[in-house]
Write a protein that holds these residues in place. Sequence first.
Motif, PDB file in Angstrom:
ATOM      1  N   ALA A  20      46.224  17.637  17.591  1.00 25.18           N
ATOM      2  CA  ALA A  20      45.081  17.899  16.715  1.00 25.18           C
ATOM      3  C   ALA A  20      45.547  18.658  15.477  1.00 25.18           C
ATOM      4  O   ALA A  20      46.091  19.756  15.588  1.00 25.18           O
ATOM      5  CB  ALA A  20      44.018  18.696  17.458  1.00 25.18           C
ATOM      6  N   ARG A  21      45.336  18.068  14.328  1.00 23.56           N
ATOM      7  CA  ARG A  21      45.647  18.737  13.056  1.00 23.56           C
ATOM      8  C   ARG A  21      44.539  19.741  12.755  1.00 23.56           C
ATOM      9  O   ARG A  21      43.464  19.698  13.343  1.00 23.56           O
ATOM     10  CB  ARG A  21      45.755  17.707  11.944  1.00 23.56           C
ATOM     11  N   PRO A  24      41.985  23.612   6.500  1.00 22.51           N
ATOM     12  CA  PRO A  24      42.339  24.916   5.928  1.00 22.51           C
ATOM     13  C   PRO A  24      41.604  26.086   6.594  1.00 22.51           C
ATOM     14  O   PRO A  24      42.232  27.102   6.908  1.00 22.51           O
ATOM     15  CB  PRO A  24      41.958  24.761   4.455  1.00 22.51           C
ATOM     16  N   ASP A  25      40.309  25.943   6.816  1.00 24.13           N
ATOM     17  CA  ASP A  25      39.559  27.039   7.450  1.00 24.13           C
ATOM     18  C   ASP A  25      40.048  27.304   8.877  1.00 24.13           C
ATOM     19  O   ASP A  25      40.131  28.460   9.306  1.00 24.13           O
ATOM     20  CB  ASP A  25      38.063  26.746   7.452  1.00 24.13           C
ATOM     21  N   GLU A  26      40.365  26.239   9.604  1.00 17.28           N
ATOM     22  CA  GLU A  26      40.886  26.405  10.968  1.00 17.28           C
ATOM     23  C   GLU A  26      42.264  27.059  10.948  1.00 17.28           C
ATOM     24  O   GLU A  26      42.571  27.899  11.804  1.00 17.28           O
ATOM     25  CB  GLU A  26      40.954  25.059  11.678  1.00 17.28           C
ATOM     26  N   ALA A  27      43.097  26.698   9.983  1.00 22.09           N
ATOM     27  CA  ALA A  27      44.421  27.315   9.860  1.00 22.09           C
ATOM     28  C   ALA A  27      44.294  28.800   9.541  1.00 22.09           C
ATOM     29  O   ALA A  27      45.005  29.634  10.107  1.00 22.09           O
ATOM     30  CB  ALA A  27      45.250  26.600   8.787  1.00 22.09           C
ATOM     31  N   ALA A  98      57.350  17.535  10.525  1.00 22.42           N
ATOM     32  CA  ALA A  98      57.866  18.820  10.989  1.00 22.42           C
ATOM     33  C   ALA A  98      57.217  19.232  12.305  1.00 22.42           C
ATOM     34  O   ALA A  98      57.893  19.687  13.231  1.00 22.42           O
ATOM     35  CB  ALA A  98      57.632  19.890   9.924  1.00 22.42           C
ATOM     36  N   ALA A  99      55.905  19.063  12.414  1.00 17.24           N
ATOM     37  CA  ALA A  99      55.211  19.406  13.659  1.00 17.24           C
ATOM     38  C   ALA A  99      55.719  18.551  14.812  1.00 17.24           C
ATOM     39  O   ALA A  99      55.944  19.052  15.921  1.00 17.24           O
ATOM     40  CB  ALA A  99      53.697  19.240  13.497  1.00 17.24           C
ATOM     41  N   ALA A 100      55.936  17.272  14.562  1.00 20.60           N
ATOM     42  CA  ALA A 100      56.454  16.383  15.608  1.00 20.60           C
ATOM     43  C   ALA A 100      57.845  16.826  16.051  1.00 20.60           C
ATOM     44  O   ALA A 100      58.168  16.782  17.244  1.00 20.60           O
ATOM     45  CB  ALA A 100      56.491  14.942  15.109  1.00 20.60           C
ATOM     46  N   ARG A 109      52.317  23.604  20.904  1.00 19.47           N
ATOM     47  CA  ARG A 109      51.140  24.101  20.185  1.00 19.47           C
ATOM     48  C   ARG A 109      51.325  24.013  18.678  1.00 19.47           C
ATOM     49  O   ARG A 109      50.498  24.504  17.913  1.00 19.47           O
ATOM     50  CB  ARG A 109      50.830  25.534  20.607  1.00 19.47           C
ATOM     51  N   ALA A 110      52.401  23.364  18.243  1.00 21.91           N
ATOM     52  CA  ALA A 110      52.630  23.172  16.810  1.00 21.91           C
ATOM     53  C   ALA A 110      51.667  22.126  16.276  1.00 21.91           C
ATOM     54  O   ALA A 110      51.358  21.141  16.931  1.00 21.91           O
ATOM     55  CB  ALA A 110      54.070  22.737  16.558  1.00 21.91           C
ATOM     56  N   THR A 111      51.179  22.374  15.084  1.00 18.66           N
ATOM     57  CA  THR A 111      50.291  21.446  14.404  1.00 18.66           C
ATOM     58  C   THR A 111      50.589  21.515  12.917  1.00 18.66           C
ATOM     59  O   THR A 111      51.537  22.181  12.504  1.00 18.66           O
ATOM     60  CB  THR A 111      48.812  21.789  14.700  1.00 18.66           C
TER      61      THR A 111
END
Length: 136
Positions: A20-21, A24-27, A98-100, A109-111
Amino acid sequence: MSAAPQGIDALVDRLRTTYARVSPDEAYAASLEGALLVDIRYQALRERDGVIPGAVVVERNELEWRLDPLGSHRLPEATGHGLRVVMICNEGYASTLAAASLHALGLHRATDLTGGFQAWKSAGLPVTPAGTGAGP
């Protein structure tokens, strides 16, 4: 027999179905909850557009060595495989790759940030000029 070749667009589309990507607000919210924001943009873009306060800057070619919790060249922030990491590039394409790559190292847990730094900035989230001491 090997799989049929695929283009970069198809690869990115496929990789994006594996996690799940974040917006901006979630990041931003994730960073307040302890997630590590990682800016992989090259220096000229950081100098031109600024940086996200609190984000660590890791050049893309050093990413795996800096974030591998088992690596000898890891950042102090690379505390374990359960670390929440949000990858940030300029527009949200290189960050998917990069996340992959981090997933392949066990950082599941990388996204990445949908729309990248440009989406963060457009959302009115904090940005400081590069080199002011307020950012990395």
